[in-house]
Design an enzyme around this catalytic site. Structure first.
Site, short mmCIF file in Angstrom:
data_model
loop_
_atom_site.label_atom_id
_atom_site.label_comp_id
_atom_site.label_asym_id
_atom_site.label_seq_id
_atom_site.Cartn_x
_atom_site.Cartn_y
_atom_site.Cartn_z
N ASP A 1 0.80 -1.22 0.00
CA ASP A 1 0.00 0.00 0.00
C ASP A 1 0.83 1.27 0.00
OD1 ASP A 1 1.09 -0.12 2.50
OD2 ASP A 1 -0.73 -0.85 3.47
N GLU B 1 -0.37 -8.99 -1.35
CA GLU B 1 -0.91 -8.46 -0.09
C GLU B 1 -2.15 -7.58 -0.37
OE1 GLU B 1 0.78 -5.41 2.83
OE2 GLU B 1 1.65 -7.23 3.65
N GLU C 1 -2.01 4.93 3.29
CA GLU C 1 -1.97 3.53 2.84
C GLU C 1 -3.36 2.96 2.53
OE1 GLU C 1 -0.30 4.75 5.42
OE2 GLU C 1 1.81 4.48 4.86
N HIS D 1 6.75 4.69 13.03
CA HIS D 1 7.02 5.56 11.88
C HIS D 1 5.79 6.16 11.21
CE1 HIS D 1 6.09 1.85 9.60
NE2 HIS D 1 5.79 2.65 8.60
N ARG E 1 2.86 8.10 9.50
CA ARG E 1 2.63 9.54 9.25
C ARG E 1 1.57 10.12 10.17
NH1 ARG E 1 4.95 9.13 4.20
NH2 ARG E 1 5.45 11.09 3.17
N HIS F 1 13.57 4.78 12.41
CA HIS F 1 13.26 5.03 10.99
C HIS F 1 14.02 6.27 10.52
CE1 HIS F 1 10.79 5.87 7.42
NE2 HIS F 1 10.26 4.67 7.55
C1 UD1 Z 1 6.76 4.71 3.58
C2 UD1 Z 1 5.36 4.27 3.17
C3 UD1 Z 1 4.69 3.50 4.29
C4 UD1 Z 1 5.58 2.37 4.79
C5 UD1 Z 1 6.97 2.91 5.15
C6 UD1 Z 1 7.88 1.77 5.50
C7 UD1 Z 1 4.10 5.74 1.66
C8 UD1 Z 1 3.27 6.95 1.53
N1 UD1 Z 1 4.56 5.44 2.89
O1 UD1 Z 1 6.61 5.64 4.66
O2 UD1 Z 1 3.47 2.94 3.82
O3 UD1 Z 1 4.98 1.80 5.93
O4 UD1 Z 1 7.51 3.59 4.01
O5 UD1 Z 1 9.01 2.22 6.19
O6 UD1 Z 1 4.37 5.08 0.68
N2 UD1 Z 1 14.06 8.64 4.41
C9 UD1 Z 1 15.43 8.62 4.29
N3 UD1 Z 1 16.03 7.43 3.92
C10 UD1 Z 1 15.34 6.29 3.68
C11 UD1 Z 1 13.94 6.33 3.81
C12 UD1 Z 1 13.32 7.52 4.18
O7 UD1 Z 1 16.10 9.61 4.50
O8 UD1 Z 1 15.94 5.27 3.35
C13 UD1 Z 1 13.39 9.91 4.81
C14 UD1 Z 1 13.29 10.96 3.70
O9 UD1 Z 1 13.46 12.24 4.24
C15 UD1 Z 1 11.84 10.79 3.24
C16 UD1 Z 1 11.15 10.44 4.54
O10 UD1 Z 1 12.09 9.61 5.25
O11 UD1 Z 1 11.35 11.95 2.65
C17 UD1 Z 1 9.82 9.74 4.44
O12 UD1 Z 1 9.89 8.65 3.54
P1 UD1 Z 1 8.54 8.17 2.77
O13 UD1 Z 1 8.88 7.00 1.91
O14 UD1 Z 1 7.90 9.34 2.11
O15 UD1 Z 1 7.59 7.77 3.93
P2 UD1 Z 1 7.73 6.69 5.07
O16 UD1 Z 1 7.25 7.32 6.32
O17 UD1 Z 1 9.07 6.07 5.02
N1 UDP Z 2 12.72 -4.06 9.80
C1 UDP Z 2 14.09 -4.15 9.62
N2 UDP Z 2 14.92 -3.35 10.36
C2 UDP Z 2 14.45 -2.47 11.27
C3 UDP Z 2 13.05 -2.36 11.44
C4 UDP Z 2 12.22 -3.16 10.69
O1 UDP Z 2 14.56 -4.96 8.81
O2 UDP Z 2 15.24 -1.78 11.91
C5 UDP Z 2 11.83 -4.87 8.96
C6 UDP Z 2 10.84 -5.72 9.72
O3 UDP Z 2 11.37 -7.01 9.95
C7 UDP Z 2 9.64 -5.76 8.77
C8 UDP Z 2 9.77 -4.51 7.94
O4 UDP Z 2 11.06 -3.97 8.21
O5 UDP Z 2 9.71 -6.86 7.87
C9 UDP Z 2 8.69 -3.50 8.30
O6 UDP Z 2 8.96 -2.31 7.66
P1 UDP Z 2 8.32 -0.94 8.15
O7 UDP Z 2 7.95 -1.04 9.58
O8 UDP Z 2 9.26 0.12 7.73
O9 UDP Z 2 7.03 -0.80 7.22
P2 UDP Z 2 5.53 -1.37 7.30
O10 UDP Z 2 5.59 -2.84 7.42
O11 UDP Z 2 4.86 -0.68 8.45
O12 UDP Z 2 4.94 -0.90 6.00
#
Ligand code: UD1
Ligand code: UDP
Length: 371
Positions: free
Chosen positions: A92, A114, A128, A199, A201, A231
Site C-alpha cells: 500500500d 498483499e 496507505e 514511523h 505519518r 526510521h
Molecule cells: C513509507 C510508506 C509506508 C511504509 C513505510 C515503511 C508511503 C506513503 N509510505 O513511509 O506505507 O509503511 O515507508 O518504512 O508510501 N528517508 C530517508 N532514507 C530512507 C527512507 C526515508 O532519508 O531510506 C526519509 C526521507 O526524508 C523521506 C522520509 O524519510 O522523505 C519519508 O519517507 P517516505 O517514503 O515518504 O515515507 P515513510 O514514512 O518512510
Molecule cells: N525491519 C528491519 N529493520 C528495522 C526495522 C524493521 O529490517 O530496523 C523490517 C521488519 O522485519 C519488517 C519490515 O522492516 O519486515 C517492516 O517495515 P516498516 O515497519 O518500515 O514498514 P511497514 O511494514 O509498516 O509498512
C-alpha cells in the site's frame, strides 16, 4: 516487472523474485523506485535481489504529491521501454500505487501482492488505506494473505476467480532469513527486552512525542531495556529523539539490517510497534505485540491473542506494557506462537497462479486458432 521502493516492499517481494529466478518461464525485471534510499539499499543485497533499474526518486521530507508525480512518470517510462507481460506491486505504498497506475496507463496487467487489507478508515493509516483501495480497482490478480482480506475484495465486487489466498510473503522471508542464521540480536542486557518501532505519518508529532515519553517512563522502571531502531524519516526522528536520548536503559540505533532485526525480534520479550510487517512477523515467533495505532488492517493477530490494539494514547500504552511486565499469566497468555499470516509458501502460490492464468490464456488462444 517487479516494482519496489521501500523497506517492506523489498522484504515482501524478495521471496517472489527468488522464486521467479528459479522457475522456468519467468524473467523477473526488478525496478527500484528509490522511494527509500538507505533503508532499502541495506536490504537488497542481503535479500538476494538484483535491481535492473533504479529511479532514485527519494527527496528529503518528500511530499506525497511530488513523490507521486515523480513515481508515475518514472515508472511509466520504464513500462513503455520494457513492455513487461505483467507488473507486480506489493502492499500500500505510494510506489505500489504508482506502479499499478503506470502499468494500467499502458494496459499492462497488474498483480497485487498483499491485497485486500482494509481498516475502513481512509485516513488511517494514511495514505496507505487510500493506496490499497485504489490498487484494488486496477489489479487483475489479487493475492490476499488471509481469507478475511479475500472477503474484503469480494465485498468490493472483485470477481472471486481473480482472488487467491496465498498467505503473506513476509512469512516466507522470515523463515528464509532465520534459517540463514546470520543475524545478531541488538539487545545487550539481562533486563526484560522491549523492541519498539514507530514511523506512521498519522502519529508523527504530538502522539509520537507522547509515546516516546511513555517509553522513557517504562525505562525508568529499571527492570527493562527499550531498544528502538529508528526510521530514517526526519519527522519521526524529531518526534522521538528529544524524549529518548541520554537514558541508560534506552538504546536508539539506526535501522537494523533484516537479518539482525529478525534475530532481535527473536530475542525480545515484548514488541511495541505501528509497523505492518512487524505485526505479522512477531506472532510467528510467539512475541506479544502491542499495536500502537488507532486501527489495524491485521486483526487476525489480535484475534489469535498474540497482539493487542492499544492506540496511541501515552497512558494507555504505559498501562498495556506494564500489564505484560507485571503479570506473568497475562504475558504467557499472549506469548503463544500463532501464525495467522501464512505457512511460508505464499510466493509459490503466487507463481502457480500466474502460470495457471497464462495457460488459460494460451488455451483460449489455441482454441481460437483451432476454430
Ligand atoms: C513509507 C510508506 C509506508 C511504509 C513505510 C515503511 C508511503 C506513503 N509510505 O513511509 O506505507 O509503511 O515507508 O518504512 O508510501 N528517508 C530517508 N532514507 C530512507 C527512507 C526515508 O532519508 O531510506 C526519509 C526521507 O526524508 C523521506 C522520509 O524519510 O522523505 C519519508 O519517507 P517516505 O517514503 O515518504 O515515507 P515513510 O514514512 O518512510
Ligand atoms: N525491519 C528491519 N529493520 C528495522 C526495522 C524493521 O529490517 O530496523 C523490517 C521488519 O522485519 C519488517 C519490515 O522492516 O519486515 C517492516 O517495515 P516498516 O515497519 O518500515 O514498514 P511497514 O511494514 O509498516 O509498512
Amino acid at each position: 516487472m517487479v516494482v519496489l521502493g521501500t523497506r517492506p516492499e523489498a522484504i515482501k517481494l524478495a521471496p517472489v523474485v527468488r522464486a521467479m529466478t528459479r522457475t522456468a518461464g519467468f524473467a523477473p525485471l526488478v525496478i527500484n523506485s528509490g522511494q527509500h534510499r538507505e533503508m532499502l539499499e541495506q536490504m537488497l543485497h542481503l535479500l538476494g535481489v538484483g535491481v535492473q533499474v533504479d529511479l532514485a526518486v527519494m527527496r528529503d521530507r518528500q511530499l506525497l504529491s511530488e513523490l507521486t508525480g515523480r513515481l508515475v512518470t518514472g515508472l511509466n517510462e520504464v513500462v513503455r521501454a520494457r513492455r513487461p507481460d505483467l507488473v507486480i506491486v506489493q502492499g500500500d505504498t505510494t510506489t505500489a500505487l504508482c506502479g499499478a497506475l503506470a502499468a494500467s496507463y499502458e494496459k499492462v496487467p497488474v498483480a497485487h501482492v498483499e491485497a485486500g487489507l482494509r481498516t475502513g478508515d481512509p485516513y488511517n493509516p494514511f495514505p496507505e488505506e487510500i493506496n490499497r483501495r485504489l490498487i484494488g480497482r486496477l489489479a487483475r490478480w489479487h493475492f490476499a494473505p488471509t481469507e478475511r482480506a479475500a472477503h474484503h475484495l469480494y465485498a468490493e465486487g472483485v470477481p472471486p476467480e481473480r482472488v487467491v489466498v496465498t498467505g503473506n510473503t513476509v512469512i516466507d522471508n522470515l523463515h528464509w532469513i532465520l534459517a540463514g542464521g546470520e543475524g545478531t540480536s541488538a539487545f545487550r542486557t539481562t533486563r526484560r527486552r522491549l523492541l519498539v518501532t514507530l514511523h506512521r505519518r498519522e502519529s508523527q508529532g504530538t502522539d509520537m512525542r507522547g509515546m516516546a515519553r511513555t517509553l522513557r517512563r517504562l525505562a525508568d522502571r529499571g527492570d527493562c531495556e527499550v531498544l528502538l531502531p529508528l526510521h530514517k524519516s526526519p519527522a519521526v526522528r524529531e518526534s522521538l529523539l528529544p524524549e529518548l536520548v541520554g537514558h541508560p536503559h534506552i538504546t536508539v540505533t539506526e535501522p537494523l539490517g533484516y537479518a539482525d532485526f529478525a534475530a532481535t525480534l527473536a530475542a525480545c520479550d515484548v514488541v511495541l510497534t505501528d509497523s505492518g510487517g512487524v505485526q505479522e512477523e512477531a506472532p510467528t515467533l510467539g512475541k506479544p505485540v502491542l499495536v500502537l495505532r488507532a486501527t489495524t488492517e491485521r486483526p487476525e493477530a489480535v484475534e489469535a491473542g498474540v497482539a493487542r490494539l492499544v492506540g496511541t494514547d501515552a497512558g494507555e500504552v504505559f498501562t498495556a506494557a506494564s500489564l505484560l511486565l507485571d503479570h506473568p499469566l497475562e504475558y504467557r497468555r499472549m506469548a503463544s506462537a500463532a501464525n495467522p499470516f501464512g505457512d511460508g509458501r505464499a510466493s509459490e502460490r503466487i507463481l502457480m497462479e500466474l502460470v495457471r492464468d497464462r495457460r488459460r490464456d494460451d488455451d483460449a488462444l489455441l482454441a481460437a486458432i483451432m476454430d
